[in-house]
Design an enzyme around this catalytic site. Structure first.
Site, PDB file in Angstrom:
ATOM      1  N   TYR A   4       0.807  -1.225   0.000  1.00 36.92           N
ATOM      2  CA  TYR A   4       0.000   0.000   0.000  1.00 36.92           C
ATOM      3  C   TYR A   4       0.838   1.272   0.000  1.00 36.92           C
ATOM      4  O   TYR A   4       0.285   2.365  -0.070  1.00 36.92           O
ATOM      5  CB  TYR A   4      -0.940   0.013   1.210  1.00 36.92           C
ATOM      6  N   HIS A  29      -4.748   6.039  -1.279  1.00 39.79           N
ATOM      7  CA  HIS A  29      -5.425   5.855   0.009  1.00 39.79           C
ATOM      8  C   HIS A  29      -4.468   6.085   1.183  1.00 39.79           C
ATOM      9  O   HIS A  29      -4.919   6.314   2.304  1.00 39.79           O
ATOM     10  CB  HIS A  29      -6.002   4.436   0.073  1.00 39.79           C
ATOM     11  N   TYR A  47      -5.766  -1.141   9.397  1.00 37.39           N
ATOM     12  CA  TYR A  47      -6.379  -0.999   8.086  1.00 37.39           C
ATOM     13  C   TYR A  47      -7.406   0.124   8.188  1.00 37.39           C
ATOM     14  O   TYR A  47      -7.956   0.409   9.249  1.00 37.39           O
ATOM     15  CB  TYR A  47      -6.986  -2.298   7.531  1.00 37.39           C
ATOM     16  N   ASN A  72     -10.491   0.820   7.439  1.00 37.67           N
ATOM     17  CA  ASN A  72     -11.872   0.715   7.916  1.00 37.67           C
ATOM     18  C   ASN A  72     -12.009   0.628   9.428  1.00 37.67           C
ATOM     19  O   ASN A  72     -13.110   0.763   9.953  1.00 37.67           O
ATOM     20  CB  ASN A  72     -12.552  -0.507   7.295  1.00 37.67           C
ATOM     21  N   ASP A 115      -7.288  10.919   2.583  1.00 37.31           N
ATOM     22  CA  ASP A 115      -7.542  11.127   1.162  1.00 37.31           C
ATOM     23  C   ASP A 115      -9.004  11.482   0.913  1.00 37.31           C
ATOM     24  O   ASP A 115      -9.884  11.063   1.647  1.00 37.31           O
ATOM     25  CB  ASP A 115      -7.175   9.875   0.369  1.00 37.31           C
ATOM     26  N   ASN A 135     -14.382   5.395   4.780  1.00 34.00           N
ATOM     27  CA  ASN A 135     -14.513   4.392   5.841  1.00 34.00           C
ATOM     28  C   ASN A 135     -13.614   4.641   7.048  1.00 34.00           C
ATOM     29  O   ASN A 135     -13.985   4.323   8.179  1.00 34.00           O
ATOM     30  CB  ASN A 135     -14.286   2.997   5.289  1.00 34.00           C
TER      31      ASN A 135
END
Length: 185
Positions: free
Chosen positions: A14, A19, A64, A66, A91, A112
């Site tokens: 990532y 993101h 993560y 969420n 973001d 999220n």
């Protein structure tokens, strides 16, 4: 005491994705201030800094995106930081690359990580820097787009937005967030 949180996803796959711009900005701020994000607790990594007698905490949740609130709120509770002294960087699909928007409150707007933060805090009233990543084109899905990397031609705008966000954070060390908003919006 102030807490600055950059939202993103852990893992090298990532790195440098749209993101993870929150992580990138917190890393840039940490480098600028000489802070090591070497403390692992509260489902995240964090580091501390003192600025004119005030403690500054930088956090990257490793839950993560969420589940970001699961990291933020326990750290806030531990250090007794209230919502007025929280700044979350993340973001935003509704802003073009190279633009930032500072706000003191608001809905999650479909993000999220912010939904999780609001749910765990129990309020929408906290400071934020929304960082533009633009919307996907050419039929690309939103998940594929936000987990994709910035294009090479976007790098000048990306460098500017990182620099502006770091400057906004530093200004917040000295001034009320409303003044920071007026300067950087």
């Amino acid at each position: 005491m102030k807490l600055i949180v950059g939202l993103g996803n852990p893992g090298s796959q990532y790195d440098k994705t749209r993101h993870n711009i929150g992580f990138e900005i917190v890393d840039a701020l940490a480098d600028h201030l000489g802070i090591s994000l070497n403390q692992s607790k509260f489902k995240g990594v964090y580091g501390t800094h003192h600025h004119k007698g005030e403690k500054i905490v930088l956090l990257k949740p490793l839950t993560y995106m969420n589940l970001s609130g699961e990291s933020i709120v326990p750290l806030m509770d531990y250090f007794d930081i209230d919502e007025d002294n929280l700044l979350v960087i993340y973001d935003d699909l509704d802003l073009p690359v190279g633009k930032i928007r500072l706000r003191q409150k608001g809905s999650a707007g479909g993000h999220n990580g912010i939904k999780s933060t609001i749910a765990h805090l129990g309020t929408q009233n906290f400071n934020r820097i929304r960082v533009g990543i633009d919307r996907p084109t050419n039929g690309m899905t939103v998940p594929d787009y936000v987990l994709g990397k910035f294009r090479k031609e976007e790098q000048p705008e990306l460098d500017k937005v990182i620099s502006d966000s770091v400057a906004a954070c530093e200004t917040w060390f000295e001034k009320p967030f409303l003044e920071v908003m007026n300067k950087f919006n």
